[in-house]
Enzyme design. Structure first.
Site, PDB file in Angstrom:
ATOM      1  N   ASP A 180       8.521  48.308  24.443  1.00 20.40           N
ATOM      2  CA  ASP A 180       9.057  47.100  24.635  1.00 20.40           C
ATOM      3  C   ASP A 180       7.734  46.147  24.453  1.00 20.40           C
ATOM      4  OD1 ASP A 180      10.390  44.675  25.506  1.00 20.40           O
ATOM      5  OD2 ASP A 180      12.254  46.148  26.529  1.00 20.40           O
TER       6      ASP A 180
ATOM      7  N   ALA B 211      17.343  48.640  27.545  1.00 14.95           N
ATOM      8  CA  ALA B 211      16.742  49.794  27.781  1.00 14.95           C
ATOM      9  C   ALA B 211      15.696  50.313  26.837  1.00 14.95           C
ATOM     10  CB  ALA B 211      17.483  50.881  28.498  1.00 14.95           C
ATOM     11  N   LYS B 212      16.276  49.928  25.440  1.00 14.70           N
ATOM     12  CA  LYS B 212      15.394  50.288  24.274  1.00 14.70           C
ATOM     13  C   LYS B 212      15.160  51.635  24.116  1.00 14.70           C
ATOM     14  CE  LYS B 212      13.810  45.518  23.535  1.00 14.70           C
ATOM     15  NZ  LYS B 212      13.933  44.916  24.882  1.00 14.70           N
ATOM     16  N   ARG B 213      15.977  52.461  24.574  1.00 16.47           N
ATOM     17  CA  ARG B 213      15.841  53.909  24.498  1.00 16.47           C
ATOM     18  C   ARG B 213      15.953  54.499  23.171  1.00 16.47           C
ATOM     19  NH1 ARG B 213      14.267  53.091  29.565  1.00 16.47           N
ATOM     20  NH2 ARG B 213      15.562  53.754  31.220  1.00 16.47           N
TER      21      ARG B 213
ATOM     22  N   THR C  82      20.493  48.840  24.858  1.00 16.01           N
ATOM     23  CA  THR C  82      19.702  48.494  23.613  1.00 16.01           C
ATOM     24  C   THR C  82      18.901  49.829  23.052  1.00 16.01           C
ATOM     25  OG1 THR C  82      18.028  47.671  25.088  1.00 16.01           O
ATOM     26  CG2 THR C  82      19.380  46.091  23.859  1.00 16.01           C
TER      27      THR C  82
END
Lengths: 272, 272
Positions: free
Chosen positions: A98, B94-96, B120
């Site tokens: 991020d 969360a952009k996992r 996300t």
């Protein structure tokens, strides 16, 4: 002491390139842990005690804890490693990615909350998604480069100016992003020739190498392709093959884990 | 109801494309919340109540909670939205990004633990890092494409067969990965012409668009570039500009947040 120095010392002290991955899947734990509210912690603690003299690092996979609302048990595991085995690097496998202010929160999570020596991060959002971790100048940042899954090729193998994207990432990290010497890369064991290409690009930079054990990567080819000239440079991860080594119900899982860890370490050392 | 249908209904019901981002930074909260052990929850709850009729979605950023060991407060916030505003989609930012079995744990975290309608995710590890989320066939998977930070160009703008990587990701998702119709993309507002190119590639697929407000993206250009032919298709996110809208100590933060949210929604609607 920096992450890289701590890792070098652990390679030597335990004569090992083996990273023990802690991916506690409740369905696979020995039955006595499944109904224990602190079962994950108790299980991992026994695995840690059984393998600490055979490993160059421990690597909890945070997803397994997050799915079970078990952050408290992850905290206890990290505290336990730092208290009892302070010379073994603790790697938080989180693959965070991020930007600026948010990346800084993830760094606080890994380094301050859990006390990890290093954390895995994703390069897709670029250097300003990696830079905030470098404020913690003693800690490590392990960047995804070439991953061990089949779908890894979807993006990582795309041609960028005559070379695949993962090699471009390796060059970016080695030539630009690693100015503080805190970086390492994730490169899967399932593609030994690609591991060799990354090693040629990054010099002595440490590589975290998943994909042996349950994922089927070949140990001899992995070590020969990824080692540095002094026979180190890698954290070769095995998780499930060690954690769930016991084959029979009632078999002592910790002894079985130790046996597989020792065999794996020795198999790696044959080719260093 | 699927995520996409729920989102469409919220666009209509609130006549809004505004996504309210919940990034609670303890240092920026009004003073009465800073020493309250549940202060983040109480602050976010007031923001939610003040903006729920103006938003098409709420988006908690999980990093802010993880850094503060505040998973319990995140849980309460998610429960509150689902109980009081069940028609507003809840997006876990969360952009996992991880493979098979591990990705499945992250899906459990987002969908089962927190009850999010969408999460996300990062595309760097390829389709098998995205596919596990699709077992939850009613939920959404919002994939990073072109991010709003300066460093986003480090990888996303690399030339892949005559087009930048982010366009390749948009094509992959639109043509291959979205077979269940669950996908959306993250495309930053800081590059309106690129937003237009993504819109041309993906048809009516929803776009989550960060980068207006504190990040400085231009609302008119963003809406004109990213809207679908019926004037929807976007969740335009604003976090800090709404959360920390109050300019004076003692000013009512919730009224200030509402005022900025309303102005932002109306500014967006001018150009739809």
């Amino acid at each position: 002491m920096t992450f890289i120095n701590k890792l070098s010392a652990a390679w030597t002290a335990n004569d090992s390139l083996l990273c023990v991955g802690l991916d506690p899947d409740l369905d696979k734990l020995p039955v006595q842990f499944r109904n224990d509210p602190q079962g994950i912690y108790h299980f991992c603690r026994e695995i840690i005690d059984a393998t600490a003299d055979l490993a160059c690092s421990f690597k909890p996979q945070i997803a397994y804890f997050a799915a079970l609302s078990a952050e408290d048990q992850l905290q206890r595991i990290c505290d336990y490693v730092r208290e009892h085995y302070p010379h073994i690097p603790l790697i938080m496998d989180a693959k965070r990615g991020d930007i600026g202010a948010t990346a800084r929160q993830y760094a606080r999570e890994a380094y301050d909350r859990y006390g990890a020596d290093a954390v895995t991060v994703n390069p897709y959002m670029g250097f300003d998604s990696v830079e905030p971790y470098m404020e913690w100048s003693e800690r490590g940042v392990i960047i995804l480069c070439r991953t061990s899954n089949a779908g890894g090729s979807d993006l990582q193998f795309l041609d960028v100016g005559g070379k695949p994207l993962y090699q471009h990432v390796a060059q970016l990290v080695a030539q630009k992003w690693n100015s503080n010497g805190q970086c390492a890369l994730v490169v899967g064991a399932t593609f030994p020739e690609e591991l060799a290409q990354v090693r040629a690009i990054v010099g002595d930079m440490p590589l975290l190498v998943p994909g042996i054990g349950a994922q089927g990567g070949d140990i001899a080819a992995t070590v020969k392709s990824g080692r540095t000239t002094n026979g180190t440079g890698m954290m070769i991860n095995s998780s499930r093959a060690i954690l769930y080594a016991a084959q029979q119900p009632g078999e002592d899982f910790a002894s079985a884990a130790r046996r597989v860890a020792e065999d794996t370490r020795d198999a790696i050392n044959q080719y260093r």
